[in-house]
Scaffold this motif. Structure first.
Motif, mmCIF file in Angstrom:
data_model
loop_
_atom_site.group_PDB
_atom_site.id
_atom_site.type_symbol
_atom_site.label_atom_id
_atom_site.label_comp_id
_atom_site.label_asym_id
_atom_site.label_seq_id
_atom_site.Cartn_x
_atom_site.Cartn_y
_atom_site.Cartn_z
ATOM 1 N N ASN A 163 9.354 -13.508 -5.081
ATOM 2 C CA ASN A 163 9.184 -14.015 -3.721
ATOM 3 C C ASN A 163 7.743 -14.355 -3.323
ATOM 4 O OD1 ASN A 163 11.898 -13.893 -2.171
ATOM 5 N ND2 ASN A 163 11.867 -11.977 -3.344
ATOM 6 N N TYR A 164 6.770 -13.937 -4.109
ATOM 7 C CA TYR A 164 5.371 -14.225 -3.789
ATOM 8 C C TYR A 164 4.678 -14.768 -5.029
ATOM 9 C CZ TYR A 164 5.984 -11.592 0.547
ATOM 10 O OH TYR A 164 6.413 -11.153 1.779
ATOM 11 N N LEU A 165 4.165 -15.989 -4.937
ATOM 12 C CA LEU A 165 3.481 -16.603 -6.073
ATOM 13 C C LEU A 165 2.243 -15.810 -6.481
ATOM 14 C CD1 LEU A 165 3.688 -20.391 -5.061
ATOM 15 C CD2 LEU A 165 5.027 -19.189 -6.817
ATOM 16 N N GLU A 166 1.616 -15.144 -5.515
ATOM 17 C CA GLU A 166 0.383 -14.403 -5.795
ATOM 18 C C GLU A 166 0.630 -13.078 -6.516
ATOM 19 O OE1 GLU A 166 0.046 -16.335 -1.650
ATOM 20 O OE2 GLU A 166 1.551 -15.253 -2.838
ATOM 21 N N PHE A 167 1.882 -12.632 -6.500
ATOM 22 C CA PHE A 167 2.158 -11.286 -7.029
ATOM 23 C C PHE A 167 2.096 -11.256 -8.550
ATOM 24 C CE2 PHE A 167 4.930 -7.891 -8.568
ATOM 25 C CZ PHE A 167 4.466 -6.814 -7.833
ATOM 26 N N ARG A 168 1.366 -10.290 -9.071
ATOM 27 C CA ARG A 168 1.328 -10.022 -10.513
ATOM 28 C C ARG A 168 1.823 -8.607 -10.816
ATOM 29 N NH1 ARG A 168 1.109 -14.481 -9.942
ATOM 30 N NH2 ARG A 168 -0.385 -16.056 -10.671
ATOM 31 N N HIS A 169 1.377 -7.650 -10.004
ATOM 32 C CA HIS A 169 1.799 -6.252 -10.166
ATOM 33 C C HIS A 169 1.469 -5.511 -8.877
ATOM 34 C CE1 HIS A 169 -2.448 -5.185 -10.758
ATOM 35 N NE2 HIS A 169 -2.508 -6.227 -11.582
ATOM 36 N N SER A 170 2.115 -4.369 -8.662
ATOM 37 C CA SER A 170 1.947 -3.658 -7.395
ATOM 38 C C SER A 170 0.549 -3.091 -7.223
ATOM 39 C CB SER A 170 2.981 -2.530 -7.292
ATOM 40 O OG SER A 170 2.826 -1.621 -8.363
ATOM 41 N N GLY A 171 -0.193 -2.949 -8.330
ATOM 42 C CA GLY A 171 -1.551 -2.451 -8.235
ATOM 43 C C GLY A 171 -2.502 -3.401 -7.527
ATOM 44 N N GLN A 172 -2.054 -4.614 -7.224
ATOM 45 C CA GLN A 172 -2.893 -5.553 -6.486
ATOM 46 C C GLN A 172 -3.119 -5.094 -5.038
ATOM 47 O OE1 GLN A 172 -0.199 -8.932 -8.072
ATOM 48 N NE2 GLN A 172 -2.017 -9.989 -7.299
ATOM 49 N N PHE A 173 -2.179 -4.313 -4.506
ATOM 50 C CA PHE A 173 -2.281 -3.889 -3.112
ATOM 51 C C PHE A 173 -3.101 -2.605 -3.000
ATOM 52 C CE2 PHE A 173 1.985 -5.857 -3.527
ATOM 53 C CZ PHE A 173 1.766 -6.969 -2.734
ATOM 54 N N PRO A 174 -3.879 -2.483 -1.929
ATOM 55 C CA PRO A 174 -4.516 -1.194 -1.665
ATOM 56 C C PRO A 174 -3.444 -0.121 -1.471
ATOM 57 C CG PRO A 174 -5.379 -2.915 -0.219
ATOM 58 C CD PRO A 174 -4.179 -3.487 -0.905
ATOM 59 N N LEU A 175 -3.671 1.062 -2.017
ATOM 60 C CA LEU A 175 -2.724 2.160 -1.843
ATOM 61 C C LEU A 175 -2.975 2.822 -0.498
ATOM 62 C CD1 LEU A 175 -0.487 3.939 -3.083
ATOM 63 C CD2 LEU A 175 -2.312 5.415 -3.968
ATOM 64 N N SER A 176 -1.957 2.809 0.357
ATOM 65 C CA SER A 176 -2.094 3.374 1.704
ATOM 66 C C SER A 176 -1.393 4.714 1.867
ATOM 67 C CB SER A 176 -1.556 2.385 2.746
ATOM 68 O OG SER A 176 -2.327 1.203 2.757
ATOM 69 N N GLY A 177 -0.645 5.143 0.867
ATOM 70 C CA GLY A 177 0.042 6.419 0.977
ATOM 71 C C GLY A 177 1.081 6.582 -0.110
ATOM 72 N N PHE A 178 1.594 7.788 -0.243
ATOM 73 C CA PHE A 178 2.623 8.101 -1.244
ATOM 74 C C PHE A 178 3.471 9.253 -0.725
ATOM 75 C CE2 PHE A 178 4.385 10.604 -4.671
ATOM 76 C CZ PHE A 178 4.855 9.653 -5.567
ATOM 77 N N SER A 179 4.771 9.188 -0.974
ATOM 78 C CA SER A 179 5.672 10.312 -0.693
ATOM 79 C C SER A 179 6.763 10.340 -1.751
ATOM 80 C CB SER A 179 6.312 10.193 0.692
ATOM 81 O OG SER A 179 7.234 11.256 0.905
ATOM 82 N N ASN A 180 7.082 11.544 -2.228
ATOM 83 C CA ASN A 180 8.189 11.675 -3.184
ATOM 84 C C ASN A 180 9.460 12.173 -2.504
ATOM 85 O OD1 ASN A 180 7.504 14.310 -2.687
ATOM 86 N ND2 ASN A 180 7.474 14.938 -4.843
ATOM 87 N N GLN A 181 9.449 12.259 -1.167
ATOM 88 C CA GLN A 181 10.628 12.649 -0.409
ATOM 89 C C GLN A 181 11.275 11.403 0.173
ATOM 90 O OE1 GLN A 181 11.992 15.748 -0.117
ATOM 91 N NE2 GLN A 181 10.454 16.395 -1.619
ATOM 92 N N ILE A 182 12.481 11.099 -0.286
ATOM 93 C CA ILE A 182 13.124 9.844 0.080
ATOM 94 C C ILE A 182 13.246 9.672 1.590
ATOM 95 C CG2 ILE A 182 15.447 10.817 -0.137
ATOM 96 C CD1 ILE A 182 14.389 7.236 -1.108
ATOM 97 N N GLY A 183 13.461 10.767 2.299
ATOM 98 C CA GLY A 183 13.623 10.673 3.744
ATOM 99 C C GLY A 183 12.325 10.508 4.501
ATOM 100 N N LEU A 184 11.178 10.613 3.822
ATOM 101 C CA LEU A 184 9.882 10.544 4.503
ATOM 102 C C LEU A 184 9.064 9.307 4.130
ATOM 103 C CD1 LEU A 184 8.760 14.284 4.221
ATOM 104 C CD2 LEU A 184 9.827 13.131 6.168
#
Length: 291
Positions: free
Chosen positions: A202-223
């Motif tokens: 959907n995005y021509l610019e996309f190569r991999h998710s590492g292109q985006f700044p990391l703004s957070g992480f959660s391993n709890q599906i509900g959070l």
């Protein structure tokens, strides 16, 4: 080990009190009854009967054996029914799935248990690899996975499709590339995988998710959507996880020009048949997954 046939013969003899009538009841010869008692005495190393000509009385050891044997014989007599018992609404059913599927199913399976309290649901959330390992080790009865198992011990069949969704804070109207870069990515255990699947087409610019700044992480599906709802970033999640979020007005789901879905597979041990209670749970789960 004590021979159960010998034990039954001895107990019947104690109850009847006569060798000939015991033989008739058990469809044996009188000598066969005597032989069973003698073998039991030899096996235990005690005298069970005090013989007085053609008559006998039960020794102290025989009385103790008779008392203990009642429970053993009763348990053995009921064993075939217990082994053959396979009821659709009783017993434990162990289920494992990725979190998004679990959010969709768990409440419905608890409602099923409320209708049938003897049906106990054990539900664990885990990624595909852990679901596969649990199936191979027979730690669960059924598993749902978003990829087919590579193990010959696990059988899988496709049962549903689940859309992957781009989710941003509610105030993001147009999720163009620059907007996503400004927001940053809220990652989760399957975040990079889901981002690759959905954003790549959907995005021509996309190569991999590492292109985006990391703004957070959660391993709890509900959070996972908590930081998104507070304007801290965007993420990509399966539809069931998005539907389960308690404050939908604080997030925005964006339809993309190329929709992407994951296939959901129902998996189990290849050589094991399904018990009726497991079939009950599967039927209920598929009813909601197909909605």
């Amino acid at each position: 080990m004590i021979n159960a046939v010998w034990l039954n013969t001895f107990c019947t003899l104690v109850e009847v009190g006569h060798f000939t009538r015991t033989a008739e009841r058990l469809h044996m010869t009188q000598s066969g009854v005597s032989q069973h008692v003698r073998k039991l005495e030899e096996r235990l190393g005690v005298q069970l009967l005090v013989r007085e000509g053609k008559r006998f009385s039960v020794s102290d050891a025989g009385e103790r054996l008779y008392a203990e044997a009642q429970g053993i014989l009763a348990a053995l007599s009921g064993l075939p029914d217990k082994v053959q018992e396979d009821t659709p609404f009783e017993g434990v059913v162990r289920v494992m799935s990725p979190g998004s599927v679990g959010l969709k199913l768990y409440g419905h399976l608890l409602a099923l248990q409320c209708r049938y309290p003897q049906l106990v649901i054990e539900y664990r959330f885990a990624p595909n690899a852990e679901v596969e390992a649990a199936l191979i080790e027979s730690r669960v009865d059924i598993g749902f996975m978003t990829s087919e198992s590579v193990s010959a011990e696990v059988r899988c069949r496709p049962v549903a499709q689940e859309s992957l969704l781009l989710v941003t804070p509610a105030n993001t109207v147009a999720p163009d590339w620059s907007a996503l870069m400004a927001l940053g990515f809220i990652d989760h255990p399957d975040g990079r995988h889901h981002a690759n699947l959905l954003l790549g087409p959907n995005y021509l610019e996309f190569r991999h998710s590492g292109q985006f700044p990391l703004s957070g992480f959660s391993n709890q599906i509900g959070l996972i959507l908590e930081p998104v709802s507070r304007g801290l970033g965007f993420t990509v999640l399966p539809a069931h996880a998005v539907e389960a979020f308690a404050r939908p007005e604080q997030i925005r789901v964006h339809p993309l020009s190329t929709p992407v879905s994951e296939t959901l597979y129902l998996c189990g041990r290849r050589e094991k048949g399904l018990q009726k209670r497991v079939e009950t749970v599967i039927a209920e789960a598929l009813r909601w997954l197909e909605v």
